[in-house]
Motif scaffolding. Sequence first.
Motif, mmCIF file in Angstrom:
data_model
loop_
_atom_site.group_PDB
_atom_site.id
_atom_site.type_symbol
_atom_site.label_atom_id
_atom_site.label_comp_id
_atom_site.label_asym_id
_atom_site.label_seq_id
_atom_site.Cartn_x
_atom_site.Cartn_y
_atom_site.Cartn_z
ATOM 1 N N ALA A 33 -2.907 -0.746 -3.333
ATOM 2 C CA ALA A 33 -3.747 0.424 -3.064
ATOM 3 C C ALA A 33 -2.840 1.627 -2.835
ATOM 4 N N LEU A 34 -3.450 2.796 -2.803
ATOM 5 C CA LEU A 34 -2.757 4.052 -2.526
ATOM 6 C C LEU A 34 -3.580 4.801 -1.500
ATOM 7 N N LEU A 35 -2.964 5.206 -0.419
ATOM 8 C CA LEU A 35 -3.645 6.013 0.586
ATOM 9 C C LEU A 35 -3.118 7.437 0.497
ATOM 10 N N GLY A 36 -4.016 8.386 0.324
ATOM 11 C CA GLY A 36 -3.649 9.782 0.159
ATOM 12 C C GLY A 36 -3.969 10.627 1.377
ATOM 13 N N ARG A 37 -4.048 11.950 1.136
ATOM 14 C CA ARG A 37 -4.223 12.910 2.236
ATOM 15 C C ARG A 37 -5.449 12.641 3.086
ATOM 16 N N VAL A 92 0.861 -1.178 0.000
ATOM 17 C CA VAL A 92 0.000 0.000 0.000
ATOM 18 C C VAL A 92 0.903 1.236 0.000
ATOM 19 N N LEU A 93 0.835 1.995 -1.068
ATOM 20 C CA LEU A 93 1.641 3.202 -1.213
ATOM 21 C C LEU A 93 1.045 4.306 -0.360
ATOM 22 N N MET A 94 1.861 4.897 0.493
ATOM 23 C CA MET A 94 1.433 6.014 1.327
ATOM 24 C C MET A 94 1.862 7.287 0.608
ATOM 25 N N ASP A 95 0.907 7.993 0.029
ATOM 26 C CA ASP A 95 1.201 9.152 -0.818
ATOM 27 C C ASP A 95 0.506 10.382 -0.262
ATOM 28 N N GLY A 96 1.200 11.097 0.613
ATOM 29 C CA GLY A 96 0.643 12.292 1.235
ATOM 30 C C GLY A 96 0.428 13.434 0.257
#
Length: 189
Positions: A110-114, A36-40
């Motif tokens: 998955a990608l989790l954003g702001r 899971v990519l953590m993309d702030g």
Amino acid sequence: MPITFDHNDQPKLAQNRCPAALVLNPIVGSCRLQKVLMDGGSNLNLIYADTLDKMCAAEQSCTTFKGIVPGREACCSGKITMDVVSGTPDNYRSEEVTFHIAPFKSGYHALLGRDAFSKFQAIPHYDYMKLKMPGPNEIITISNNPDRALKAENKRTSLALETLSEAFAAKELTALRTEVDRDDAILDK
């Protein structure tokens, strides 16, 4: 509880390569997703359609996004709200996160954003490749697995190059057909 980073958070072993993206392994729905990519910097929470194959059904959505696949605009194929759990059994956080479903493949699950960062009150440290958030007992610290992150990034890059190659081939084929049609028109005169 204040969230701080100090020399104790620095990785014990120096990396011989550039650090890959911050990739963690939270529980999403009822599955532990390993990539899971953590993309702030992202405004989106994405989950990829192939990740959902065995998870559950999703509701329809008409969100359009750009910049995930180079040179392409994509419409999500739906959205789904699932619990995301981070931490350990004795100190964890669980929050409902709404994901847009990306209809293409990625090296990530998955990608989790702001939005997710905000819900979890999570603070990333990209130099230390860690994410911290308040937990019920103490601060939860989650560390990146650099090998898993690098493999996911290599897969994402490979898929992006494949997509660009297909787009370039289609453009070249269109140009060739136009040239053949023009030559046929000259011969017909």
